[in-house]
Design a protein around this motif. Sequence first.
Motif, PDB file in Angstrom:
ATOM      1  N   TRP A 101      59.602  12.877  -2.810  1.00 19.99           N
ATOM      2  CA  TRP A 101      59.648  11.504  -2.269  1.00 19.99           C
ATOM      3  C   TRP A 101      58.803  11.402  -1.009  1.00 19.99           C
ATOM      4  O   TRP A 101      58.095  10.428  -0.800  1.00 19.99           O
ATOM      5  CB  TRP A 101      61.094  11.102  -1.966  1.00 19.99           C
ATOM      6  CG  TRP A 101      61.928  10.978  -3.204  1.00 19.99           C
ATOM      7  CD1 TRP A 101      62.945  11.803  -3.587  1.00 19.99           C
ATOM      8  CD2 TRP A 101      61.792   9.990  -4.238  1.00 19.99           C
ATOM      9  NE1 TRP A 101      63.455  11.388  -4.802  1.00 19.99           N
ATOM     10  CE2 TRP A 101      62.776  10.278  -5.219  1.00 19.99           C
ATOM     11  CE3 TRP A 101      60.959   8.896  -4.436  1.00 19.99           C
ATOM     12  CZ2 TRP A 101      62.928   9.506  -6.368  1.00 19.99           C
ATOM     13  CZ3 TRP A 101      61.107   8.130  -5.572  1.00 19.99           C
ATOM     14  CH2 TRP A 101      62.080   8.432  -6.526  1.00 19.99           C
TER      15      TRP A 101
ATOM     16  N   VAL B 249      56.422  13.539  -0.316  1.00 20.98           N
ATOM     17  CA  VAL B 249      55.044  13.939  -0.650  1.00 20.98           C
ATOM     18  C   VAL B 249      54.172  12.693  -0.760  1.00 20.98           C
ATOM     19  O   VAL B 249      52.996  12.684  -0.407  1.00 20.98           O
ATOM     20  CB  VAL B 249      55.030  14.741  -1.975  1.00 20.98           C
ATOM     21  CG1 VAL B 249      53.648  14.768  -2.597  1.00 20.98           C
ATOM     22  CG2 VAL B 249      55.518  16.160  -1.727  1.00 20.98           C
TER      23      VAL B 249
ATOM     24  N   THR C 254      54.196  10.421  -3.752  1.00 21.60           N
ATOM     25  CA  THR C 254      53.631  10.288  -5.095  1.00 21.60           C
ATOM     26  C   THR C 254      53.130   8.863  -5.326  1.00 21.60           C
ATOM     27  O   THR C 254      52.328   8.624  -6.218  1.00 21.60           O
ATOM     28  CB  THR C 254      54.682  10.665  -6.169  1.00 21.60           C
ATOM     29  OG1 THR C 254      55.903  10.014  -5.845  1.00 21.60           O
ATOM     30  CG2 THR C 254      54.904  12.156  -6.221  1.00 21.60           C
ATOM     31  N   VAL C 255      53.623   7.925  -4.510  1.00 24.85           N
ATOM     32  CA  VAL C 255      53.170   6.525  -4.664  1.00 24.85           C
ATOM     33  C   VAL C 255      52.257   6.104  -3.503  1.00 24.85           C
ATOM     34  O   VAL C 255      52.040   4.913  -3.291  1.00 24.85           O
ATOM     35  CB  VAL C 255      54.370   5.546  -4.747  1.00 24.85           C
ATOM     36  CG1 VAL C 255      55.182   5.804  -5.995  1.00 24.85           C
ATOM     37  CG2 VAL C 255      55.239   5.611  -3.505  1.00 24.85           C
TER      38      VAL C 255
ATOM     39  N   ILE D 197      49.235   5.973  -3.106  1.00 25.73           N
ATOM     40  CA  ILE D 197      48.049   5.170  -3.456  1.00 25.73           C
ATOM     41  C   ILE D 197      48.361   3.676  -3.337  1.00 25.73           C
ATOM     42  O   ILE D 197      47.502   2.876  -2.954  1.00 25.73           O
ATOM     43  CB  ILE D 197      47.563   5.527  -4.877  1.00 25.73           C
ATOM     44  CG1 ILE D 197      46.959   6.938  -4.859  1.00 25.73           C
ATOM     45  CG2 ILE D 197      46.504   4.542  -5.378  1.00 25.73           C
ATOM     46  CD1 ILE D 197      46.615   7.471  -6.228  1.00 25.73           C
ATOM     47  N   MET D 198      49.612   3.312  -3.608  1.00 29.59           N
ATOM     48  CA  MET D 198      50.004   1.899  -3.439  1.00 29.59           C
ATOM     49  C   MET D 198      49.766   1.458  -1.990  1.00 29.59           C
ATOM     50  O   MET D 198      49.169   0.419  -1.732  1.00 29.59           O
ATOM     51  CB  MET D 198      51.497   1.711  -3.748  1.00 29.59           C
ATOM     52  CG  MET D 198      51.896   1.815  -5.196  1.00 29.59           C
ATOM     53  SD  MET D 198      53.675   1.466  -5.320  1.00 29.59           S
ATOM     54  CE  MET D 198      53.942   1.660  -7.074  1.00 29.59           C
TER      55      MET D 198
ATOM     56  N   LEU E 170      45.306  11.047  -4.326  1.00 28.56           N
ATOM     57  CA  LEU E 170      46.008  11.993  -5.200  1.00 28.56           C
ATOM     58  C   LEU E 170      46.101  13.387  -4.569  1.00 28.56           C
ATOM     59  O   LEU E 170      46.858  14.234  -5.040  1.00 28.56           O
ATOM     60  CB  LEU E 170      45.297  12.087  -6.564  1.00 28.56           C
ATOM     61  CG  LEU E 170      45.470  10.863  -7.480  1.00 28.56           C
ATOM     62  CD1 LEU E 170      44.591  10.988  -8.714  1.00 28.56           C
ATOM     63  CD2 LEU E 170      46.924  10.694  -7.908  1.00 28.56           C
TER      64      LEU E 170
ATOM     65  N   PRO F 184      47.532  14.477  -1.765  1.00 30.22           N
ATOM     66  CA  PRO F 184      48.879  14.904  -1.349  1.00 30.22           C
ATOM     67  C   PRO F 184      49.721  15.421  -2.518  1.00 30.22           C
ATOM     68  O   PRO F 184      50.527  16.335  -2.357  1.00 30.22           O
ATOM     69  CB  PRO F 184      49.501  13.629  -0.774  1.00 30.22           C
ATOM     70  CG  PRO F 184      48.369  12.753  -0.424  1.00 30.22           C
ATOM     71  CD  PRO F 184      47.247  13.090  -1.351  1.00 30.22           C
ATOM     72  N   LEU F 185      49.515  14.846  -3.704  1.00 28.96           N
ATOM     73  CA  LEU F 185      50.288  15.297  -4.874  1.00 28.96           C
ATOM     74  C   LEU F 185      49.909  16.722  -5.263  1.00 28.96           C
ATOM     75  O   LEU F 185      50.753  17.517  -5.650  1.00 28.96           O
ATOM     76  CB  LEU F 185      50.047  14.365  -6.065  1.00 28.96           C
ATOM     77  CG  LEU F 185      50.933  13.125  -6.111  1.00 28.96           C
ATOM     78  CD1 LEU F 185      50.369  12.032  -5.219  1.00 28.96           C
ATOM     79  CD2 LEU F 185      51.097  12.625  -7.530  1.00 28.96           C
ATOM     80  N   TRP F 186      48.604  17.019  -5.165  1.00 30.18           N
ATOM     81  CA  TRP F 186      48.164  18.379  -5.493  1.00 30.18           C
ATOM     82  C   TRP F 186      48.742  19.391  -4.514  1.00 30.18           C
ATOM     83  O   TRP F 186      49.069  20.517  -4.896  1.00 30.18           O
ATOM     84  CB  TRP F 186      46.640  18.462  -5.531  1.00 30.18           C
ATOM     85  CG  TRP F 186      46.056  17.885  -6.782  1.00 30.18           C
ATOM     86  CD1 TRP F 186      45.235  16.806  -6.888  1.00 30.18           C
ATOM     87  CD2 TRP F 186      46.278  18.356  -8.126  1.00 30.18           C
ATOM     88  NE1 TRP F 186      44.924  16.571  -8.203  1.00 30.18           N
ATOM     89  CE2 TRP F 186      45.555  17.505  -8.993  1.00 30.18           C
ATOM     90  CE3 TRP F 186      47.018  19.403  -8.680  1.00 30.18           C
ATOM     91  CZ2 TRP F 186      45.540  17.678 -10.375  1.00 30.18           C
ATOM     92  CZ3 TRP F 186      47.010  19.569 -10.057  1.00 30.18           C
ATOM     93  CH2 TRP F 186      46.274  18.714 -10.882  1.00 30.18           C
TER      94      TRP F 186
ATOM     95  N   GLY G 237      51.586  19.018  -3.025  1.00 36.40           N
ATOM     96  CA  GLY G 237      52.977  19.134  -3.460  1.00 36.40           C
ATOM     97  C   GLY G 237      53.120  20.115  -4.615  1.00 36.40           C
ATOM     98  O   GLY G 237      54.083  20.894  -4.681  1.00 36.40           O
TER      99      GLY G 237
END
Lengths: 58, 522
Positions: free
Chosen positions: B86, B88, B90-91, B93-94, B308, B310-312, B314
């Motif tokens: 949460w 990290v 994942t959203v 980009i919004m 994207l 930050p997701l990587w 994570g």
Amino acid sequence: MRWTVKLTLVVMALCIALVPLLAYFVGGWQAYWGHASIAIVFSILAVLIKTKYYWEEN
Amino acid sequence: MASPIPEATSELALAVFVAIGSFLAFSFFLGFYMRRTAKNFEGWLVGRRDIGPLVTGFALVASYLSGWAIFGNAGLTYTYGWSGSWLVGTVSIMGITICLVLGYRMRRYVALGARTVPEMLKIRFESRFIQALAGITMIILLLVYCVGQYKAMATVWTMTTGMPFHGSLLFTAILVLIYIAIGGYAGTQWVSSFQGILLTVVGWILGVAALIWAGGATLIADRLALQTYTVPGGNTTSIPLDKYVLPLHASSGLAFPGVDYIGAIATVFMFLFMATGFPHNIARFLGVRKISKREYWTMFCILVIGGLTPLWIGVVGLAARSVWGDSLMSPRFWPMYGDSAAVLTSISIGVPLAALFAASVFAAAVATLAGMSMIMAANVTRDIVHNLHPRFSPQKLLWLTRFMLIPFIAIPLWWVFTAPPPILSEFMASSAVAQAGIFFFVVGVSMHWKRATKWGASATMIYGLILALLHPKAYGGNFGLNHWGIWALMLMFGSAAVYFCVSLITKPLPQEKLTTLFPTKH
């Protein structure tokens, strides 16, 4: 506000609502990358509204 | 254990030294070249307003992806498993897209003389008071944000060279001073753009490499499902890591955002508001030139690719947890704990990647620290001193700005020295919520909502600062506010309520003055 903009905003709101639902009902990697996919859809719609209906540089 | 936890070697230390040295050298030459083109301090702040979409896009990526994203996110997922995702973002980009949509209007204020975010507010509301208040608010919140950057750099240095953590802290502080002294902050947009590209490329490579290193996505998920939460310091629990919420015990556990879906939903809104709420993000639009729709979409694509990253990172934390279990939570890794996951994984994959990653973390952290120190120093000189005493000479202002860098570098350093936060990104989220709740409305919405008033904006900043003090791990516990999610929602939506209600009951600027800021469409 045009109805197309309103409709797009509703879809964007649905994208936000989908985030916790995906985590709760699906979980794991699907939710992790699913959140990113939802975020991209939301973002494309936001930029679409901006460039199509509220572009400031004309 | 599939792969032993790596140790620092002289080969690794040399590679890290070379990578960071190369980064410093490149930043210096880029900064030096750009400084030649900037004729004065104002020119340095906004350039010649000729920056294109590529540079602006990657500069925005760099200012957004500070130590939390390129480094701290691995610590989150390593420590908390899926529930750490949460924070990290994942959203995220919004949020960064909302920043693009709302922030582009900053160009209008540059034409009217704004060179900083508080100056933009002064123009928007015709109020010196609001400029000074915004300057003070930014200083308080950015100081907290800087703490995380020091921890990121010091952890990387400790893990790659074997130097004790406190020694690494002092060393990194010296590197920040060198970076500022050689002009790494000059030509911000160009240097930041280079850093944005570096962070994105390295973040993606490390994420994909970690996925392969740990045996693939399925294996990581399967191993993670067998793990339970371990408190930093080594105390194990029976709480499984396999869900998107981690039901930690009340009351201290409620301070974790992923403890339940109230906290999780609060993080979603934090990421929606945060990118626009970061003054250092929205300031990226000060130097942008007029761009076409096609270029706007190009900028958006850059933000998606960068967003994207930050997701990587994570993914790296999840991979490390699946391979090493909770080993990094033991006292041996004090005070870095799970935050050491990313750098140790990069070392396990190979020295070249570890060196590149170290340079990236350094780039993210040092650039953010230097940039934020400059912003805070400018807050003091331009938004407070010059605002109250307009006759203060430019020469004195410049010297004062340089002098003010010292406390703004030293205060967060002292903070980490005496009380290092166990989980970097969790700590930084506190400041992020406050910046999101306050500046999303005060800056982002005010640029688009004619009815906003200086009273609404001022009340929002005061409310947001008071609520920031009531963080569950600060003074909130004294008032029964132990739940992070409730605190964050109260801060963000309370700020919104204060902003709109106070604005609607107070008098806005006269219509003729608003015409310049909100020209009618033809």
